[in-house]
Design a protein around this motif. Sequence first.
Motif, mmCIF file in Angstrom:
data_model
loop_
_atom_site.group_PDB
_atom_site.id
_atom_site.type_symbol
_atom_site.label_atom_id
_atom_site.label_comp_id
_atom_site.label_asym_id
_atom_site.label_seq_id
_atom_site.Cartn_x
_atom_site.Cartn_y
_atom_site.Cartn_z
ATOM 1 N N ARG A 310 -1.581 -0.508 6.795
ATOM 2 C CA ARG A 310 -0.210 -0.786 6.361
ATOM 3 C C ARG A 310 -0.197 -1.267 4.919
ATOM 4 O O ARG A 310 0.600 -0.790 4.099
ATOM 5 C CB ARG A 310 0.441 -1.832 7.277
ATOM 6 C CG ARG A 310 1.911 -2.099 6.965
ATOM 7 C CD ARG A 310 2.459 -3.280 7.762
ATOM 8 N NE ARG A 310 3.912 -3.361 7.677
ATOM 9 C CZ ARG A 310 4.587 -3.842 6.632
ATOM 10 N NH1 ARG A 310 3.920 -4.295 5.576
ATOM 11 N NH2 ARG A 310 5.909 -3.878 6.635
ATOM 12 N N PHE A 311 -1.086 -2.219 4.607
ATOM 13 C CA PHE A 311 -1.116 -2.803 3.273
ATOM 14 C C PHE A 311 -1.586 -1.783 2.239
ATOM 15 O O PHE A 311 -0.948 -1.596 1.201
ATOM 16 C CB PHE A 311 -2.031 -4.026 3.288
ATOM 17 C CG PHE A 311 -1.946 -4.880 2.052
ATOM 18 C CD1 PHE A 311 -0.765 -5.487 1.690
ATOM 19 C CD2 PHE A 311 -3.066 -5.093 1.253
ATOM 20 C CE1 PHE A 311 -0.674 -6.281 0.551
ATOM 21 C CE2 PHE A 311 -2.992 -5.882 0.122
ATOM 22 C CZ PHE A 311 -1.797 -6.477 -0.231
ATOM 23 N N THR A 312 -2.696 -1.100 2.532
ATOM 24 C CA THR A 312 -3.210 -0.118 1.563
ATOM 25 C C THR A 312 -2.265 1.078 1.459
ATOM 26 O O THR A 312 -2.132 1.672 0.386
ATOM 27 C CB THR A 312 -4.614 0.359 1.942
ATOM 28 O OG1 THR A 312 -4.600 0.918 3.268
ATOM 29 C CG2 THR A 312 -5.620 -0.777 1.889
ATOM 30 N N GLY A 313 -1.587 1.405 2.575
ATOM 31 C CA GLY A 313 -0.645 2.521 2.523
ATOM 32 C C GLY A 313 0.512 2.249 1.580
ATOM 33 O O GLY A 313 0.955 3.140 0.840
ATOM 34 N N THR A 314 0.997 1.011 1.584
ATOM 35 C CA THR A 314 2.078 0.629 0.666
ATOM 36 C C THR A 314 1.608 0.725 -0.783
ATOM 37 O O THR A 314 2.343 1.210 -1.656
ATOM 38 C CB THR A 314 2.556 -0.801 0.968
ATOM 39 O OG1 THR A 314 2.972 -0.897 2.328
ATOM 40 C CG2 THR A 314 3.715 -1.194 0.059
ATOM 41 N N ILE A 315 0.386 0.271 -1.040
ATOM 42 C CA ILE A 315 -0.157 0.340 -2.397
ATOM 43 C C ILE A 315 -0.348 1.796 -2.827
ATOM 44 O O ILE A 315 0.027 2.187 -3.940
ATOM 45 C CB ILE A 315 -1.484 -0.433 -2.492
ATOM 46 C CG1 ILE A 315 -1.250 -1.931 -2.222
ATOM 47 C CG2 ILE A 315 -2.134 -0.230 -3.860
ATOM 48 C CD1 ILE A 315 -2.515 -2.739 -2.051
ATOM 49 N N LYS A 316 -0.904 2.609 -1.930
ATOM 50 C CA LYS A 316 -1.112 4.028 -2.245
ATOM 51 C C LYS A 316 0.190 4.707 -2.626
ATOM 52 O O LYS A 316 0.253 5.497 -3.573
ATOM 53 C CB LYS A 316 -1.712 4.744 -1.030
ATOM 54 C CG LYS A 316 -3.193 4.556 -0.824
ATOM 55 C CD LYS A 316 -3.622 5.392 0.379
ATOM 56 C CE LYS A 316 -5.068 5.218 0.710
ATOM 57 N NZ LYS A 316 -5.453 6.029 1.893
#
Length: 355
Positions: A310-316
């Motif tokens: 969830r966190f890395t997906g938002t950053i990506k």
Amino acid sequence: MFRILTINPGSTSTKMAVFDGNTKLFEEVGKHSRADLARFPDVVSQKDMRKELVYKALEKHCIPKESISAIAGRGGLLKPIESGTYIVNDAMIKDLYGDIATVHASALGGIISYEIGKELRVPAYVVDPVVVDEMEPRAKLTGIPGIERKSVFHALNTKAIARKAAEKLGIEYENSRLVVAHLGGGITVGAHWYGRVVDVNDAVAGEGPFTPERSGSVPAEEIVDMCFSGNYTKQEMKRLISSNGGMSAYLGTNDLHEVENMIKSGDEFAALVVDSMAYQVIKEIGAMVAVLEGRVDAIVLTGGMAHSTRFTGTIKQGVDQIAKVIVYPGEDEMRAMAEGAVRVLEGKAPVKIYE
């Protein structure tokens, strides 16, 4: 083949591992409860307790002490130095025992390594401590004479992960332009320009995104008001910046997994906090892309919070149009320390001297 003992003391744990070259023979994490640590008046007095854990781990895994070729310990808050593998000498030990270094248990990495190295008559090293300083002079001025930006970041993990990412891309680290974000209790985002980290935020000092427990950059005028309000001591303000701020100040926990469960249960404010933290990481990555003049081979996400899709997906979503995004969840600092020692022992890199 060289056998390397690695030691990485943290605030509430002591990690230790043994490698034969690139092969990990074992890794253990000794946990220290707050009650256990309360018995000691300061970090330095924990030395013998943590050192005993290392010897017990060797015995448990049937590693003869005389088979160790060298020891690599986590470096502490030393003077600013270049990246590399440093022999632990008397000058380094003096500084590791100083007031600045001993605010964090990482100082014990070099101290314990040095003592065990003396006992076993093998060299002790530290590899890429947090004070690696390759910043450009123009990145250090702040606008207030007497205050300069400092290079304090997750050098050991991000340098190792940057090399790994460059290898995946089919280029040498020294020929790459990368933005590497370490996402953990502290968040640091660095611009890696041909093997040197020319700019990076100092999360301990309050720069960059807010983190699970650090404040990140905040409006300076309001911080001044808080300092002179009479409601906070100097130490309370420092803790608010370095350990009691960020996500934990908003939600009462520094555990992202716990917060994600809160979000799944419908907590909209928890979702806002996490998305705001990711948003600030995106902004910091954008700043480092500008430092690299817009030419970026890859954006690399690493550290404990990189396990969260969830966190890395938002950053990506915010940065994947800039460059390829590579995710290496967690950290492999133990292997990075061992590799740094082996590079020196094999003559592939010079041993550096701390002065």
